[in-house]
Design a protein around this motif. Structure first.
Motif, short mmCIF file in Angstrom:
data_model
loop_
_atom_site.label_atom_id
_atom_site.label_comp_id
_atom_site.label_asym_id
_atom_site.label_seq_id
_atom_site.Cartn_x
_atom_site.Cartn_y
_atom_site.Cartn_z
N ILE A 123 0.87 -1.18 0.00
CA ILE A 123 0.00 0.00 0.00
C ILE A 123 0.91 1.22 0.00
O ILE A 123 1.73 1.40 0.89
CB ILE A 123 -0.94 0.01 1.21
N ASN A 124 0.78 2.03 -1.03
CA ASN A 124 1.72 3.09 -1.30
C ASN A 124 1.28 4.43 -0.72
O ASN A 124 2.04 5.13 -0.06
CB ASN A 124 1.88 3.12 -2.83
N CYS A 125 0.03 4.78 -0.94
CA CYS A 125 -0.47 6.01 -0.35
C CYS A 125 -1.99 5.94 -0.28
O CYS A 125 -2.60 5.03 -0.82
CB CYS A 125 -0.02 7.23 -1.16
N ALA A 126 -2.58 6.90 0.40
CA ALA A 126 -4.04 6.92 0.52
C ALA A 126 -4.52 8.35 0.55
O ALA A 126 -3.84 9.23 1.10
CB ALA A 126 -4.47 6.18 1.79
N THR A 127 -5.65 8.59 -0.05
CA THR A 127 -6.26 9.92 0.00
C THR A 127 -7.58 9.81 0.75
O THR A 127 -8.45 9.01 0.38
CB THR A 127 -6.52 10.47 -1.42
N VAL A 128 -7.69 10.59 1.82
CA VAL A 128 -8.90 10.55 2.64
C VAL A 128 -9.99 11.37 1.96
O VAL A 128 -9.73 12.46 1.45
CB VAL A 128 -8.60 11.11 4.04
N GLY A 129 -11.18 10.84 1.94
CA GLY A 129 -12.28 11.51 1.24
C GLY A 129 -12.95 12.58 2.08
O GLY A 129 -12.73 12.69 3.29
N LYS A 130 -13.75 13.34 1.40
CA LYS A 130 -14.49 14.43 2.03
C LYS A 130 -15.97 14.13 1.82
O LYS A 130 -16.34 13.54 0.82
CB LYS A 130 -14.11 15.72 1.31
N VAL A 131 -16.80 14.53 2.78
CA VAL A 131 -18.24 14.32 2.60
C VAL A 131 -18.76 15.34 1.60
O VAL A 131 -18.61 16.55 1.80
CB VAL A 131 -18.99 14.44 3.94
N VAL A 132 -19.32 14.85 0.52
CA VAL A 132 -19.80 15.72 -0.55
C VAL A 132 -21.28 15.45 -0.78
O VAL A 132 -21.70 14.29 -0.85
CB VAL A 132 -19.02 15.46 -1.87
N ASP A 133 -22.07 16.51 -0.86
CA ASP A 133 -23.50 16.34 -1.07
C ASP A 133 -23.96 17.31 -2.15
O ASP A 133 -23.81 18.52 -2.00
CB ASP A 133 -24.23 16.63 0.26
N PHE A 134 -24.47 16.76 -3.23
CA PHE A 134 -24.99 17.61 -4.31
C PHE A 134 -26.51 17.70 -4.29
O PHE A 134 -27.11 18.20 -5.20
CB PHE A 134 -24.50 17.09 -5.67
N GLY A 135 -27.12 17.15 -3.25
CA GLY A 135 -28.57 17.32 -3.11
C GLY A 135 -29.42 16.22 -3.71
O GLY A 135 -30.62 16.40 -3.90
N VAL A 136 -28.81 15.05 -4.00
CA VAL A 136 -29.62 13.93 -4.51
C VAL A 136 -30.45 13.37 -3.37
O VAL A 136 -29.92 13.09 -2.29
CB VAL A 136 -28.72 12.84 -5.11
N VAL A 137 -31.76 13.23 -3.56
CA VAL A 137 -32.61 12.69 -2.49
C VAL A 137 -33.16 11.32 -2.83
O VAL A 137 -33.72 10.65 -1.96
CB VAL A 137 -33.79 13.64 -2.17
N ASP A 138 -33.01 10.87 -4.07
CA ASP A 138 -33.57 9.58 -4.48
C ASP A 138 -32.76 8.44 -3.87
O ASP A 138 -31.63 8.17 -4.28
CB ASP A 138 -33.55 9.50 -6.00
N VAL A 139 -33.35 7.75 -2.87
CA VAL A 139 -32.59 6.70 -2.17
C VAL A 139 -32.32 5.51 -3.07
O VAL A 139 -31.52 4.64 -2.73
CB VAL A 139 -33.31 6.21 -0.89
#
Lengths: 122, 327, 153
Positions: free
Chosen positions: B176-192
Motif C-alpha cells: 500500500i503506497n499512499c491513501a487519499t482521505v475523502g471528504k463528505v460531498v452532497d450535491f442534493g440527490v434525495v432519491d434513495v
C-alpha cells in the motif's frame, strides 16, 4: 353471456384503476404504502359525494377489490349508520370494514407464523 | 493535504473472500474463495449470516497469511447494519484488538487507510481489515420486507451478499503506497434508489484531490477501481472527471458494475460494504499478485444516509476514500 | 444555523435526471392493467359464488369477498409468490386488496426473527397501519358529516 360481459367490465375497470396506480409509481416515485393510502382515501371521498356507488354498480368486483373499494365500504357503512344515530355514524365504517381488518390480522398472523422470508435472486 | 504516503511499505499479506449464491455465479464468481451454497450460511437469521460471513473471511485471511490469531494486533472492520453489529459480533470471537469503523460502503478503504497507517507507523505489527454486507439484512434495514410485492426502479442497485478481509503487515506482498482521505460531498440527490448519482460527486472530489496532490495522472495506474457506483454512477464519474480535465475511461472499473452478470439492463449492478471488499480481495488481489496489474487505485464509495435521514427529507451525502496499491 | 446550508446543486440534479434510465411506460402500464384486471375478475368470481351458493348480498357479500381475497393475498405471500407477481405487475398487484394483505404479511414474516409479540405482531402494520388509521378516521368524518346533514334537514 351476461357473466362474460360483466367480467369484461370488471377486468376493464379494475385494470384501469391499477394502471392509474402504476402511472403514479412511474411519475411520482410514491411508495406502495402511500399509494394504498391515497387510493383508499379516494374511494372514501368518492363514495361520500355519492359517486363510487355508480362504479360499483357498473363493475362489481372491479371496483370493490381494489383498495379504493375498501374506502368505499368504510364510507358507505358510516353513511348508512348516520341514518340510525350518532353511535352508528361513528362505528358504521369500521363495522362494514371489520371483516376485512379481521381477516388481515388473523390470516396475516397465521401465515406469518408458518412461513419464512426468502432471499431473492433477482 | 488529504493524501498520506506510507514510507515503510505496509503490505497486504493475504486476503479471503466469501460470497452468496448470486455473487458466486456472477461474472467474478470463480475468483471468490468461499462459495456459499445458500445465503444463510447455516444461521437462522440474515444478520447472523452476515456476521458468520465476516467471521469466516477474517479467520481465513489470517490462515492464508500463515499466522495465528495471537499474531494479529487489531481487527478493523465495519458493515452496514445499525451499530455495525456484524463487525462487532464477529470480532467477539477473536482474541485481538478491535476497531469498529463505519463509512457506509466506503468502509473497506477507510479500514485499509487506518490499518496501513497504523502498520506503517510501527504502532501495530499486523491488522486485519474486513467489511461485509448482506442483501437480505440491508434490504430490511434500508428498504422493504423481502416478500413485499413492489417493483425496483431501473436506477436501483443490488446489495452484495459477501465479505472480504485482508491481513496487513510488514513483509512480502502487495504494497500500500499512499491513501487519499475523502471528504463528505452532497450535491442534493434525495432519491434513495439512485445511490450511484449520490456518491459520484464524492468519488470525483477524492479522485481529483488525489491527482492534484500526488501529481499523478490516470495513466499512472493500470486500474482505477471504484466501489459501488454502478453502471449509471460510473458514467457520471467519468463525465465529472472529464469536466475536471482527467480522462479516466481507459483504466476505470467499478466493482458494482462488474460483480454480476447483468442480464436485465435496467439494474445498475451491486452495492454494499461487502461489494468492494469481496471484489478486491478476490479478483483484483489475484491480478496484483500475478502482476497482470501493477498499480491500482482502489476507491470505495459510500452513501452516508440512514433510513431516518431519508424520511426526514435530507439529501444523501457521499464519501470516497482512495488507496493506492502496487505490486 | 451555521450548518444548515443549502446543498442542492441544480445543474448536477438536472444532469442526473437526463442520464437516469426511464421506466418503460407502456410495458409497466400494460402489465398493471392485465394483472389488476385479472385479480378483480377472480374477486368477481367469488362474488358470483357467494351470491348463488350462500345467498349473500350487499355489504355482507362485499365483506366476504374481501376476506377471501385477503386470504389469497396472505397465502401467496406466505408461499413467497406474491413478491414475484409484484415484480411483474407493479401497481397491478399493489392496489387490489390482495396487495393490502401482502403489506400486512410481508413485514410480519420478516420481523418474526425478533419474536412473536414485538417482532411479528408489532411489525404487522408497519406498512398497512396508515391504511387503517386513515380509513377509520375518514369513515368517522363521513359519518359525522352525514349525521349532521340528516339532523339538520
Amino acid at each position: 353471456m351476461e357473466i362474460v360481459l360483466m367480467l369484461l367490465k370488471v377486468f376493464a375497470v379494475g385494470g384501469v384503476i391499477c394502471a392509474f396506480a402504476q402511472l403514479l409509481i412511474n411519475y411520482t416515485k410514491l411508495t406502495a404504502g402511500k399509494i394504498l393510502v391515497y387510493f383508499l382515501l379516494a374511494g372514501a371521498v368518492l363514495q361520500a359525494v355519492g359517486l363510487y356507488q355508480y362504479v360499483v354498480d357498473f363493475a362489481g368486483a372491479g371496483a370493490t377489490v381494489p383498495i379504493s373499494g375498501f374506502g368505499y365500504l368504510l364510507s358507505k357503512g358510516a353513511m348508512e349508520g348516520a341514518k340510525k344515530g350518532l353511535f352508528e355514524a361513528l362505528t358504521g365504517g369500521i363495522t362494514a370494514a371489520g371483516m376485512g381488518i379481521t381477516a388481515a390480522i388473523v390470516f396475516g398472523y397465521l401465515f406469518a407464523l408458518f412461513s419464512k422470508s426468502r432471499s431473492k435472486k433477482n | 493535504m488529504r493524501t498520506m504516503y506510507f514510507k515503510n511499505n505496509p503490505s497486504i499479506l493475504a486476503t479471503s473472500s466469501i460470497g452468496g449464491p448470486k455473487e458466486t455465479t456472477g461474472a467474478l464468481g470463480k475468483y471468490i474463495e468461499i462459495k456459499g451454497e445458500d445465503d444463510t450460511f447455516g444461521e437462522t437469521t440474515y444478520e447472523k449470516a452476515e456476521k458468520q460471513m465476516l467471521y469466516t473471511v477474517i479467520k481465513n485471511s489470517i490462515q492464508n497469511a500463515h499466522k495465528e490469531i495471537e499474531d494479529i494486533d487489531a481487527i478493523i472492520a465495519g458493515d452496514l447494519l445499525d451499530q455495525i453489529i456484524s463487525a462487532t459480533f464477529s470480532a467477539r470471537s477473536f482474541d485481538a484488538g478491535y476497531l469498529g469503523v463505519y463509512n457506509a460502503c466506503a468502509t473497506f478503504t477507510e479500514a485499509l487507510t487506518i490499518g496501513a497507517a497504523l502498520v506503517d507507523g510501527g504502532y501495530l505489527k499486523s491488522v486485519v481489515c474486513g467489511t461485509s454486507s448482506h442483501f437480505s439484512s440491508a434490504e430490511r434495514q434500508y428498504r422493504y420486507p423481502l416478500e413485499l410485492g413492489c417493483t425496483r426502479p431501473p436506477q436501483a442497485q443490488w446489495t452484495v451478499t459477501g465479505a472480504g478481509a485482508c491481513v496487513l503487515g510488514n513483509g512480502d506482498g502487495v504494497k500500500i503506497n499512499c491513501a487519499t482521505v475523502g471528504k463528505v460531498v452532497d450535491f442534493g440527490v434525495v432519491d434513495v434508489n439512485n445511490m450511484g448519482a449520490a456518491m459520484a460527486p464524492a468519488a470525483a472530489d477524492t479522485l481529483y484531490t488525489h491527482f492534484i496532490e500526488t501529481g499523478r495522472t490516470p495513466d499512472y495506474y493500470d486500474a482505477i477501481i471504484s466501489g459501488d457506483l454502478g453502471v449509471l454512477g460510473s458514467h457520471v464519474l467519468i463525465d465529472l472527471m472529464w469536466q475536471k480535465g482527467f480522462d479516466i475511461s481507459k483504466v476505470y472499473h467499478d466493482c458494482g458494475a462488474i460483480v454480476y452478470k447483468i442480464k436485465e439492463k435496467e439494474y445498475q449492478g451491486g452495492s454494499g460494504a461487502g461489494c468492494s471488499s469481496m471484489v478486491f480481495c478476490s479478483y483484483f488481489y489475484k491480478q496484483l499478485c500475478e502482476k497482470s496489474l501493477k498499480r491500482v487505485l482502489l476507491m470505495s464509495t459510500g452513501a452516508l444516509l440512514s433510513s431516518l435521514s431519508a424520511q426526514q427529507g435530507e439529501s444523501i451525502p457521499g464519501i470516497a476514500h482512495a488507496v493506492c496499491i502496487e505490486s | 444555523m451555521e450548518n444548515s446550508q443549502n446543498f442542492i446543486n441544480e445543474n448536477y440534479l438536472n444532469y442526473i435526471k437526463s442520464v437516469s434510465p426511464r421506466t418503460n411506460e407502456s410495458k409497466t402500464l400494460f402489465r398493471a392493467f392485465l394483472v389488476g384486471g385479472l385479480i378483480c375478475c377472480i374477486g368477481q368470481g367469488f362474488r358470483y359464488l357467494f351470491e348463488y351458493a350462500l345467498g349473500l348480498s350487499g355489504n355482507e357479500l362485499a365483506a366476504f369477498v374481501s376476506a377471501v381475497m385477503i386470504f389469497l393475498g396472505a397465502f401467496l405471500t406466505g408461499l413467497g409468490v406474491y413478491d414475484r407477481i409484484g415484480k411483474f405487475a407493479g401497481g397491478g398487484s399493489i392496489v387490489p386488496i390482495t396487495g393490502f394483505a401482502n403489506s400486512v404479511v410481508s413485514p410480519a414474516i420478516e420481523f418474526k426473527t425478533e419474536g412473536y409479540i414485538y417482532g411479528l405482531a408489532a411489525k404487522m402494520f408497519v406498512i398497512a397501519g396508515p391504511i387503517i388509521v386513515f380509513g377509520v378516521a375518514s369513515s368517522v368524518l363521513v359519518g359525522l358529516v352525514y349525521y349532521g346533514i340528516y339532523n339538520i334537514f
